[in-house]
Motif scaffolding. Sequence first.
Motif, mmCIF file in Angstrom:
data_model
loop_
_atom_site.group_PDB
_atom_site.id
_atom_site.type_symbol
_atom_site.label_atom_id
_atom_site.label_comp_id
_atom_site.label_asym_id
_atom_site.label_seq_id
_atom_site.Cartn_x
_atom_site.Cartn_y
_atom_site.Cartn_z
ATOM 1 N N TYR A 1 -15.166 -8.570 7.272
ATOM 2 C CA TYR A 1 -14.738 -7.463 8.128
ATOM 3 C C TYR A 1 -13.283 -7.661 8.521
ATOM 4 N N ARG A 2 -12.667 -6.571 8.976
ATOM 5 C CA ARG A 2 -11.310 -6.640 9.502
ATOM 6 C C ARG A 2 -11.085 -5.460 10.445
ATOM 7 N N ARG B 1 -7.951 -2.765 11.786
ATOM 8 C CA ARG B 1 -6.603 -2.224 11.610
ATOM 9 C C ARG B 1 -6.269 -1.397 12.850
ATOM 10 N N ALA C 1 -3.430 -4.221 8.890
ATOM 11 C CA ALA C 1 -4.540 -5.052 9.341
ATOM 12 C C ALA C 1 -4.090 -5.964 10.477
ATOM 13 N N MET D 1 -3.609 -9.318 12.125
ATOM 14 C CA MET D 1 -3.481 -10.717 11.709
ATOM 15 C C MET D 1 -2.266 -11.314 12.383
ATOM 16 N N PRO E 1 -8.139 -15.074 9.300
ATOM 17 C CA PRO E 1 -8.160 -13.944 8.368
ATOM 18 C C PRO E 1 -7.395 -14.302 7.096
ATOM 19 N N GLY F 1 -6.179 -9.616 5.971
ATOM 20 C CA GLY F 1 -6.815 -9.446 7.273
ATOM 21 C C GLY F 1 -8.324 -9.572 7.261
ATOM 22 N N TRP F 2 -8.937 -9.837 6.101
ATOM 23 C CA TRP F 2 -10.399 -9.923 6.012
ATOM 24 C C TRP F 2 -10.887 -11.224 6.637
ATOM 25 N N ILE F 3 -11.992 -11.134 7.349
ATOM 26 C CA ILE F 3 -12.588 -12.273 8.044
ATOM 27 C C ILE F 3 -13.973 -12.526 7.456
ATOM 28 N N LEU G 1 -13.331 -10.285 17.441
ATOM 29 C CA LEU G 1 -11.883 -10.551 17.390
ATOM 30 C C LEU G 1 -11.306 -10.552 18.791
ATOM 31 N N THR H 1 -15.501 -2.940 6.793
ATOM 32 C CA THR H 1 -16.266 -4.031 6.194
ATOM 33 C C THR H 1 -16.244 -3.884 4.681
ATOM 34 N N ARG I 1 -13.611 -8.006 -1.504
ATOM 35 C CA ARG I 1 -12.261 -7.857 -0.972
ATOM 36 C C ARG I 1 -11.250 -7.427 -2.029
#
Length: 604
Positions: free
Chosen positions: A321-322, A324, A337, A339, A400, A404-406, A421, A459, A463
């Motif tokens: 997930y990330r 923005r 995103a 980060m 991330p 920016g993806w976690i 977050l 989500t 990626r």
Amino acid sequence: MSFKFNGVLHGRFCDGDCTEPLFGVTVLLYRASGKPAPSDPEPLDAAAIEEKQARLLGSAKADESGAFSVEIGPNSRYESGPVEVDVRCDSVPGLRDNRRKEPVQLTLAEVDPKWEQSRVGSFFDWRYEVPARLWCHVRSLFDAWVICGHLRSCKDKVPIAGVTVKAFDADWLQDDALGSAVTAADGHFRIDYTSAQFRKTPFSPWLNVELAEGPDLYFTVESGGSTLLNEKQADGWQPKRRNVQHCFCVDLCVDMKPKPPYFDPLFTSVGNLAFMGDVVAGTGLTGPTSPVGVGYGFFGTLVLGGLCPSFKAGTSQAMFYRFRVALPGVADAAAPAVMGPQVTPWPVGSRLILWDKNGDGTLEYVPQQIWLQSSGATPGLPAPLPPGTPGWPPKHVIVPDAAGWIAVDPDAVGQSFQTLLGLNSEAVVAGGDGGGSGTAGQPPSTPRNGKKVRVIFETTVDRANAAATVQQTDVAVLLVNNFAEVGELDAQQFHGGGSNACSGLDAALDVDFTTDHELMLDWSISIGSAAFSLPGAPVNPSPVASGPTPAKPRGDNGTVHLDISTWPSCSYLVELTTQRKLTNGFSNDPARELAAFTFCICSH
């Protein structure tokens, strides 16, 4: 003394939860006339409105949530007692084409406020719901018609969300489509229309004929191309559906039982606030259901919560997930995103690992905190402590990726993160100096404003594939303001031509002040001294100035003149205290002393 009459107004359509906030109405407070209030109020005519003008105490407009605040100033010479509460409607909610030229004013109630004291005056909180008979009559004067309904499963009465309800008027010549709506999470839907939509004929617009006063209603329900409910004309001619009035409430059911997506990713909260209920999307400020209060903006670290599982439901695909954040003028699709400096280090979960916590060589499962940070990722398992060293494991840090993806740790308790977050809002909307003039008493040189931002949750299970990204429909709209409030204070008329706060005073004091903030909750100038506790001493005049007021919601500037000729010889402290109307979702911004000076009164 000033009084603040705060309230929230809703209008009722019928029984149940079919109501609406009275957005945009003007609330007017009048000194009570002493005459008995009518038991069945009607809209006022011009003569009645004119008669009340001499008793007017104040007015204010209601916002999107129906909330308002009317200030009764000292010039009104009001001290206490009953007030009449009127509303003036230039239109009504849901009406797109208002053809009525004259507003409608009516008296809602006579209220005897039980005023509560605060540092800046007296206040009273009031909630009122306009009865259906009266509110629907007001709507009828604007040719505003509404259908308020709920859709549930026929057997279990479970709300059905995300399907389309269409309303029709059963007519002898042709059936008129009145409108459609998509059901909300609680199955609620609302359809607004006007008489023009059910008085059409095949010969319109040259000939509009409708023998009955209201439409004869029937409905259809559709979802994904399938018809779940398909009523016919004959249903519109049943007694409860025939010739309905301006407000009509209905319960519909379909033969289906939806299964909630219990383990699907979802962004729901900012701190303790549910952004889909506690925040008004149009303003980005907190609404009437918010536990922190109405009309608050956001500042500081914002903890974003919800749910993201380790794996996509029913599969072995890992979830990512990330967030923005889109600033004003930036399209959601172009928003960067979150980060780097926008990420505040914050715990997002925990996991159980084998660890020798007592240092005696015995391994046991203990919780290890999982932190999300912008840097400093740690390996899967921490290095054990030296033998014989008791202690708990260090935190496990995830960061991330470059987009920016976690990644959700698959070993997280509950196989999910529910804290998602820590957003450093100051790295998104910069703060700093409030833009004061530098000279107390003068207007701010550059008043600072925050920005309304959109927080977007996404989500994916891949990626590298943009097409796999799923964006949540509901976006958090937040008004973020990290600027400090302006607080400037100074004094004039020092004794003997003195030029600083150590100089004496003997007859008068002019206090210059400037205060400003886009979201100002409270400000006041007070004076403290041991002299006020002496026998026969004058009453402390604090606060000598305070606000905000409806006319000056941001603050004020100017000079307060104080006659101190009868004050005892002593030292005194003048303080300017302010409080911003901001929250981080957990706690509100506290009051603070922004400026102060001392002075002394010499022997008179």
